[in-house]
Write a protein that holds these residues in place. Structure first.
Motif, PDB file in Angstrom:
ATOM      1  N   MET A  52       0.815  -1.210   0.000  1.00  0.00           N
ATOM      2  CA  MET A  52       0.000   0.000   0.000  1.00  0.00           C
ATOM      3  C   MET A  52       0.851   1.263   0.000  1.00  0.00           C
ATOM      4  SD  MET A  52      -3.081  -1.044   2.631  1.00  0.00           S
ATOM      5  CE  MET A  52      -3.931   0.512   2.372  1.00  0.00           C
ATOM      6  N   GLN A  53       2.158   1.104  -0.081  1.00  0.00           N
ATOM      7  CA  GLN A  53       3.068   2.243  -0.041  1.00  0.00           C
ATOM      8  C   GLN A  53       3.360   2.760  -1.445  1.00  0.00           C
ATOM      9  OE1 GLN A  53       4.370   3.537   2.992  1.00  0.00           O
ATOM     10  NE2 GLN A  53       2.851   2.140   3.848  1.00  0.00           N
ATOM     11  N   ALA A  54       3.400   4.084  -1.574  1.00  0.00           N
ATOM     12  CA  ALA A  54       3.872   4.728  -2.802  1.00  0.00           C
ATOM     13  C   ALA A  54       5.338   5.097  -2.572  1.00  0.00           C
ATOM     14  CB  ALA A  54       3.045   5.966  -3.107  1.00  0.00           C
ATOM     15  N   VAL A  55       6.228   4.463  -3.292  1.00  0.00           N
ATOM     16  CA  VAL A  55       7.673   4.577  -3.045  1.00  0.00           C
ATOM     17  C   VAL A  55       8.307   5.409  -4.162  1.00  0.00           C
ATOM     18  CG1 VAL A  55       9.833   3.309  -2.742  1.00  0.00           C
ATOM     19  CG2 VAL A  55       7.682   2.366  -1.852  1.00  0.00           C
ATOM     20  N   ALA A  56       8.904   6.523  -3.776  1.00  0.00           N
ATOM     21  CA  ALA A  56       9.563   7.397  -4.744  1.00  0.00           C
ATOM     22  C   ALA A  56      10.987   6.926  -4.987  1.00  0.00           C
ATOM     23  CB  ALA A  56       9.576   8.834  -4.228  1.00  0.00           C
ATOM     24  N   VAL A  57      11.359   6.859  -6.252  1.00  0.00           N
ATOM     25  CA  VAL A  57      12.724   6.508  -6.645  1.00  0.00           C
ATOM     26  C   VAL A  57      13.500   7.815  -6.822  1.00  0.00           C
ATOM     27  CG1 VAL A  57      14.157   5.286  -8.320  1.00  0.00           C
ATOM     28  CG2 VAL A  57      11.832   4.456  -7.818  1.00  0.00           C
ATOM     29  N   ILE A  58      14.559   7.977  -6.041  1.00  0.00           N
ATOM     30  CA  ILE A  58      15.324   9.231  -6.026  1.00  0.00           C
ATOM     31  C   ILE A  58      16.681   9.008  -6.693  1.00  0.00           C
ATOM     32  CG2 ILE A  58      16.392  10.987  -4.545  1.00  0.00           C
ATOM     33  CD1 ILE A  58      14.268  10.364  -2.448  1.00  0.00           C
ATOM     34  N   ASP A  59      17.035   9.887  -7.595  1.00  0.00           N
ATOM     35  CA  ASP A  59      18.351   9.842  -8.239  1.00  0.00           C
ATOM     36  C   ASP A  59      19.427  10.098  -7.176  1.00  0.00           C
ATOM     37  OD1 ASP A  59      20.046   9.595 -10.427  1.00  0.00           O
ATOM     38  OD2 ASP A  59      19.922  11.721 -10.955  1.00  0.00           O
TER      39      ASP A  59
END
Length: 255
Positions: free
Chosen positions: A103-110
């Motif tokens: 249920m998590q929205a996971v941001a991919v960070i450069d």
């Protein structure tokens, strides 16, 4: 229901990070230095691994991934830019994407600098950031592939996360990193207090991670390039933030 977060010691000083979401019964591991300790923890808790997130290609973060994938059927996720030197990925991601994990929205960070394809993963709702060997507890990773400007950009992005974010990095280097910080500012009371807490944790065999970003912002020299006290301590009061960071990284490399 809150996520359950378990640091799993691996190899000599690595951590794999196990994240369990009771609401969806999904379990994620971030980085896989070796499979056996992770599998033991999964079996002991009765959790089924569903996702493997990889921050960068170095073997001490990836060696266990193929065995974990084969043993559990978990989705193996990593940077599209590094597919040529990562284990075979189920899913390729690029910085700026937001991916669903349970249920998590996971941001991919450069997060380049340590390596060119390095990424970090931000679980915003859970206030967790998995930073691999970019931002580390009381330090930052060596620049094996990237430039100081790239690493400074990475640290600037990570420093902009909410201050109550817990930083989950890849190694138990905190005590050594603290010795470097104290070599620059031996009378800094915040550094002295942090070192006492770190020493107590290590004496009891406890991990020093995760750490609130607020603590890193206050004590990590690599996030304090604009701090007048630190600039004065290294004789760079008129330099740019990037120049100060570059000098600090060179000093740490020789420390």
């Amino acid at each position: 229901m809150p996520l359950e977060l378990i640091p799993i010691p691996c190899r000599t000083d690595n951590y794999a990070w196990l994240i369990h979401d009771p609401a969806t019964d999904t379990t994620t591991v971030v980085d896989a230095p070796e499979a056996a300790p992770i599998l033991r923890e999964l079996y002991a808790r009765g959790w089924k691994l569903t996702h493997i997130l990889i921050t960068h290609h170095h073997p001490d973060h990836t060696d266990g991934a193929p065995m974990l994938e084969a043993a559990t059927g978990a989705r193996l996720i990593g940077a599209a830019a590094d597919t040529h030197r990562l284990p075979h990925l189920t899913e390729e991601v690029t910085p700026g994407e937001v991916i669903p994990v349970g249920m998590q929205a996971v941001a991919v960070i450069d997060a380049p600098g340590h390596t060119l394809g390095h990424v970090a993963y931000h679980f915003a709702e859970a206030k967790l950031a998995f930073t691999g060997d970019s931002l580390m507890a009381w330090g930052c990773g060596r620049l094996f592939e990237g430039t100081p400007a790239q690493m400074w950009g990475t640290l600037t992005r990570l420093a902009a996360l909410p201050p109550d974010t817990l930083i989950c990095s890849g190694h138990e280097y905190t005590q050594a990193n603290g010795r470097f910080a104290l070599s620059l500012e031996p009378a800094n009371p915040a550094l002295i207090a942090r070192m006492a807490a770190v020493a107590a944790a290590r004496a009891e065999g406890r991990p020093t991670l995760p750490v609130p970003l607020s603590l890193e912002l206050a004590t990590n020299p690599f996030l304090r390039a604009s701090d007048p006290a630190l600039r004065a301590a290294i004789g760079m009061t008129e330099a740019s933030d990037l120049e100060v960071f570059t000098a600090l990284r060179a000093l740490k490399d020789r420390f």
